[in-house]
Design a protein around this motif. Sequence first.
Motif, PDB file in Angstrom:
ATOM      1  N   MET A  40       0.838  -1.195   0.000  1.00  0.00           N
ATOM      2  CA  MET A  40       0.000   0.000   0.000  1.00  0.00           C
ATOM      3  C   MET A  40       0.869   1.238   0.000  1.00  0.00           C
ATOM      4  N   THR A  41       0.876   1.998  -1.056  1.00  0.00           N
ATOM      5  CA  THR A  41       1.603   3.264  -1.096  1.00  0.00           C
ATOM      6  C   THR A  41       0.642   4.442  -1.114  1.00  0.00           C
ATOM      7  N   ARG A  42      -0.607   4.205  -1.489  1.00  0.00           N
ATOM      8  CA  ARG A  42      -1.578   5.286  -1.400  1.00  0.00           C
ATOM      9  C   ARG A  42      -2.309   5.170  -0.065  1.00  0.00           C
ATOM     10  N   ARG A  43      -2.823   6.302   0.406  1.00  0.00           N
ATOM     11  CA  ARG A  43      -3.411   6.334   1.729  1.00  0.00           C
ATOM     12  C   ARG A  43      -4.791   5.712   1.726  1.00  0.00           C
ATOM     13  N   GLN A  44      -5.067   4.947   2.765  1.00  0.00           N
ATOM     14  CA  GLN A  44      -6.388   4.404   2.952  1.00  0.00           C
ATOM     15  C   GLN A  44      -6.783   4.566   4.409  1.00  0.00           C
ATOM     16  N   GLN A  45      -8.078   4.475   4.704  1.00  0.00           N
ATOM     17  CA  GLN A  45      -8.524   4.640   6.077  1.00  0.00           C
ATOM     18  C   GLN A  45      -8.008   3.490   6.929  1.00  0.00           C
ATOM     19  N   VAL A  46      -7.490   3.812   8.105  1.00  0.00           N
ATOM     20  CA  VAL A  46      -6.928   2.818   9.009  1.00  0.00           C
ATOM     21  C   VAL A  46      -7.746   2.803  10.286  1.00  0.00           C
ATOM     22  N   GLN A  47      -8.128   1.611  10.721  1.00  0.00           N
ATOM     23  CA  GLN A  47      -8.854   1.462  11.975  1.00  0.00           C
ATOM     24  C   GLN A  47      -7.862   1.359  13.126  1.00  0.00           C
ATOM     25  N   PRO A  65       7.395  -2.041   2.344  1.00  0.00           N
ATOM     26  CA  PRO A  65       6.192  -2.551   1.661  1.00  0.00           C
ATOM     27  C   PRO A  65       5.564  -3.769   2.354  1.00  0.00           C
ATOM     28  N   SER A  66       6.362  -4.578   3.030  1.00  0.00           N
ATOM     29  CA  SER A  66       5.816  -5.761   3.696  1.00  0.00           C
ATOM     30  C   SER A  66       4.929  -5.401   4.891  1.00  0.00           C
ATOM     31  N   MET A  67       4.934  -4.133   5.314  1.00  0.00           N
ATOM     32  CA  MET A  67       4.114  -3.705   6.450  1.00  0.00           C
ATOM     33  C   MET A  67       2.758  -3.167   6.021  1.00  0.00           C
ATOM     34  N   ALA A  68       2.437  -3.291   4.744  1.00  0.00           N
ATOM     35  CA  ALA A  68       1.186  -2.730   4.232  1.00  0.00           C
ATOM     36  C   ALA A  68      -0.045  -3.341   4.888  1.00  0.00           C
ATOM     37  N   SER A  69       0.051  -4.593   5.301  1.00  0.00           N
ATOM     38  CA  SER A  69      -1.111  -5.263   5.915  1.00  0.00           C
ATOM     39  C   SER A  69      -1.094  -5.183   7.436  1.00  0.00           C
ATOM     40  N   ALA A  70      -0.105  -4.535   8.008  1.00  0.00           N
ATOM     41  CA  ALA A  70      -0.014  -4.453   9.469  1.00  0.00           C
ATOM     42  C   ALA A  70      -1.135  -3.594  10.028  1.00  0.00           C
ATOM     43  N   ARG A  71      -1.766  -4.062  11.069  1.00  0.00           N
ATOM     44  CA  ARG A  71      -2.827  -3.306  11.726  1.00  0.00           C
ATOM     45  C   ARG A  71      -2.230  -2.367  12.772  1.00  0.00           C
TER      46      ARG A  71
END
Length: 432
Positions: free
Chosen positions: A1-8, A333-339
């Motif tokens: 994820m390089t573009r911003r998305q909403q994060v919970q 990049p491997s941290m893109a799925s980190a909550r």
Amino acid sequence: MTRRQQVQIMSNDPYWWEARDRGTPYASDGGGQSYDVAVIGSGYTGLSAAHKLAANGVSVLVIEAEELGFGASTRNGGMVSGTLKLSHKELCEAYGRDTANALFQEAQDSVLFLEQFISENDISCDYQRTGMYFAAYAPKHYDALAREADELAALGVETRMVPQTEQRQKLASDIYFGGRTTVLAGGLHPAKYHAGLVAACRRAGVVFRTRCRVNAIKREGTSYVLATDGGNFRADQVVIATNAYTDPGMPWFRRRVIPIGSYIIATEAMDPAMLRRLIPSAEMIQDTKRNLFYYRLSPDGTRMIFGGRTSFRPIDASESASRLHAAMSKVFPSMASARITNSWTGNVAFTFNKVPHVGTHDGIHFALGCCGQGVALMSHFGDQIGHRILGQGGDTAFAHTRFTTKPFYSGHPWFLPVVGEFYRLLDWLERP
């Protein structure tokens, strides 16, 4: 994820707060209305000064507008270094070589002071001397780091340049152009360190008053009267240690510090081996952008702590989490799925000349303007103020620089959004 998305996120509180006791040890004490010294502010500076004084038989009251350690002392990234915002070359240009050397050396020595203080007071705060890696955001930044490395070597500072081809030994990221390692640096758990300071102060006899904002300070004869939300207090000496949280009741000091928001996230607990592959050296990391990012592993190695100045306008924790998550994912990049579990903010105090200041004004002692490098330095300054009040020296090179302000500035930094956008433009222009 390089573009911003909403994060919970799960919490707007600092991740560090989960490990400290927020109960009785942080409540107000009783005590009287008159003291030898009143310290305003319960961060590292104020507590260090209070401890030095109380341990030498001085009656000390620490007054805090919120809870103890509400400000940057329990919100920062826990990075310890003796660096200043200005490079050694910039210090030489501003103050001359002799003063620059004195400022630089004192900043370096503050790390040694902190290490000794933690050891002597048996403070369990996960401190480790890990070193710090300055990651070059642009090729010209690497060249500047290399030029300064030669100057630092002449001053006896142990550093090492890391070319881009060797960078993955330090940092598993391809967005930087090499960097420089500084050995005299480390990391700690900021809230645990703060709790240890509070405990040391209590053992020495310091009295605390919380939720007690100082609204005015008035000199009466040879002492001072502090008008607060909890009534009036009298003290022979006053120490202001409020930094980026300086209130309107202290207008001369408020006009000389610029509060700038810094934002931090903490990830969920993750595989320590995976995280260690991202930062193999476990060093503290700071990049060289003007709108910088700084990051590290948590002391137990299970989380990524990632911070930066993502906005020069106030934004909520959800928005800052989204921006920082996007930045972290660009670096790794491997941290893109980190909550993200925690997203929080706190103010950092800058000065107009980007140098911390220590001294007295109208007889009132102060140390203000850590410029984002305050864990060791502000602890040292508090101790030096204690020495000065005790008549034991306490001289510091940072007392010999002019503490200036700007016309019409009252403590509200209305100009920061413009400065932030200008810095963003410069960062963009310097990228190849």
